[in-house]
Scaffold this motif. Structure first.
Motif, short mmCIF file in Angstrom:
data_model
loop_
_atom_site.label_atom_id
_atom_site.label_comp_id
_atom_site.label_asym_id
_atom_site.label_seq_id
_atom_site.Cartn_x
_atom_site.Cartn_y
_atom_site.Cartn_z
N THR B 13 -44.23 16.15 -19.40
CA THR B 13 -43.60 17.36 -18.91
C THR B 13 -42.88 17.09 -17.60
O THR B 13 -43.21 16.14 -16.87
CB THR B 13 -44.64 18.49 -18.72
N GLU B 14 -41.91 17.92 -17.32
CA GLU B 14 -41.18 17.77 -16.06
C GLU B 14 -41.95 18.47 -14.94
O GLU B 14 -42.57 19.52 -15.15
CB GLU B 14 -39.78 18.38 -16.19
N LYS B 15 -41.87 17.88 -13.77
CA LYS B 15 -42.49 18.48 -12.59
C LYS B 15 -42.04 19.93 -12.44
O LYS B 15 -40.85 20.24 -12.59
CB LYS B 15 -42.08 17.67 -11.36
N ARG B 64 -53.46 26.48 -9.19
CA ARG B 64 -52.51 26.23 -10.28
C ARG B 64 -53.25 25.98 -11.61
O ARG B 64 -52.65 26.02 -12.67
CB ARG B 64 -51.62 25.02 -9.97
N PHE B 65 -54.55 25.69 -11.49
CA PHE B 65 -55.36 25.40 -12.68
C PHE B 65 -56.16 26.63 -13.08
O PHE B 65 -56.78 27.28 -12.22
CB PHE B 65 -56.34 24.26 -12.38
N GLN B 83 -47.49 19.05 -10.99
CA GLN B 83 -47.13 18.06 -9.98
C GLN B 83 -47.44 16.68 -10.53
O GLN B 83 -48.26 16.53 -11.45
CB GLN B 83 -47.91 18.30 -8.70
N GLN B 84 -46.86 15.66 -9.95
CA GLN B 84 -47.08 14.30 -10.44
C GLN B 84 -48.55 13.89 -10.33
O GLN B 84 -49.04 13.14 -11.18
CB GLN B 84 -46.17 13.32 -9.71
N GLU B 85 -49.24 14.41 -9.33
CA GLU B 85 -50.66 14.05 -9.19
C GLU B 85 -51.54 14.67 -10.27
O GLU B 85 -52.72 14.34 -10.37
CB GLU B 85 -51.20 14.44 -7.82
N THR B 110 -48.57 13.40 -18.70
CA THR B 110 -47.70 12.66 -17.80
C THR B 110 -46.67 13.63 -17.23
O THR B 110 -45.94 14.28 -17.99
CB THR B 110 -46.97 11.51 -18.53
N VAL B 111 -46.64 13.73 -15.92
CA VAL B 111 -45.67 14.60 -15.24
C VAL B 111 -44.59 13.73 -14.63
O VAL B 111 -44.89 12.86 -13.81
CB VAL B 111 -46.36 15.46 -14.17
N VAL B 112 -43.35 13.96 -15.06
CA VAL B 112 -42.25 13.10 -14.58
C VAL B 112 -41.30 13.90 -13.69
O VAL B 112 -41.32 15.12 -13.66
CB VAL B 112 -41.48 12.50 -15.77
#
Lengths: 110, 112
Positions: B13-15, B64-65, B83-85, B110-112
């Motif tokens: 997914t995108e950030k 956010r979770f 977020q990427q983290e 995976t956040v890109v």
């Protein structure tokens, strides 16, 4: 909260060797389980062993709850035994998270 | 019988986008757990359900979770504004009382 420590953190053995993995916990537990995480990431439950000794093939486990530790024995290691071994505990039945130990990474060399 | 099933297996997914991860526990298991595992690390507790209620949300990293469980069955873990983290494998497990805990195969995010 409860602390769960495992030793050794890493273990490299030749195929055919025996090994003993240890799990120490800081408080009384009502539930202790051993898991194997294979190199593909899948977690497999090996034993549910709050106390006493159990055996399953080449694997056996012993929990001494009064002394707050558990041991996992692997005999005649095979390369498929490689991966990370975790112990996990509950301190209260059915009403608390399952707390995982730090893990032991086992590598079996052919 | 069927084990714990998670979907999707992989998610890129995108950030900034929201994602929803699904867990179908073993039928009849009253307890359901979510964990996060970063590459080469141990299991990080996120949230625990007993039935449809969550007595322990202490592991959720931020607001956010969020997670819910309905019908004492399927659970969804939602991450907003990724977020990427957040990149990690998200693992779901279920158990009966007393009894063994069984894990699903995980969702690799995976956040890109």
């Amino acid at each position: 909260g409860i602390q769960v420590e495992q030793s050794p953190p890493d273990l490299i053995l030749q195929e055919g060797a025996n090994s003993t993995l240890r799990c120490n916990f800081s408080d009384s537990v009502n539930n202790l389980q051993w898991f194997h995480q294979n190199p593909w990431g899948q977690l497999i439950n090996l034993f549910y062993i709050p106390s006493g000794t159990k055996q399953n093939g080449r694997l056996s486990a012993t929990t001494v709850a009064t002394e707050r530790y558990s041991l996992l024995y692997i005999s005649s290691s095979q390369t498929t035994d490689s991966g990370v071994y975790f112990c996990a505990v509950h301190t209260n039945f059915g009403n608390e998270k399952l707390t995982f130990g730090t893990g032991t990474r086992l590598t079996i060399i052919p | 019988g069927a084990g714990v099933s998670q979907s999707p297996s992989n998610k890129v997914t995108e950030k900034g986008k929201d994602v929803e991860l699904r867990c179908d526990p073993i039928s009849g298991h009253t307890a359901l757990y979510w964990y996060r595992q970063r590459l080469g690390q141990g299991l990080e507790f996120l949230i625990y359900f007993q039935g449809n209620s969550a007595p322990d949300k202490s592991g959720l990293p931020s607001d956010r979770f969020s997670a819910e469980r309905t019908g004492e069955s399927v659970s969804t873990l939602t991450i907003q504004r990724t977020q990427q983290e957040d990149s990690a494998v998200y693992l779901c497990a279920s158990s009966s009382y007393p009894g063994q805990t069984e894990f699903g195969q995980g969702t690799r995010l995976t956040v890109v």
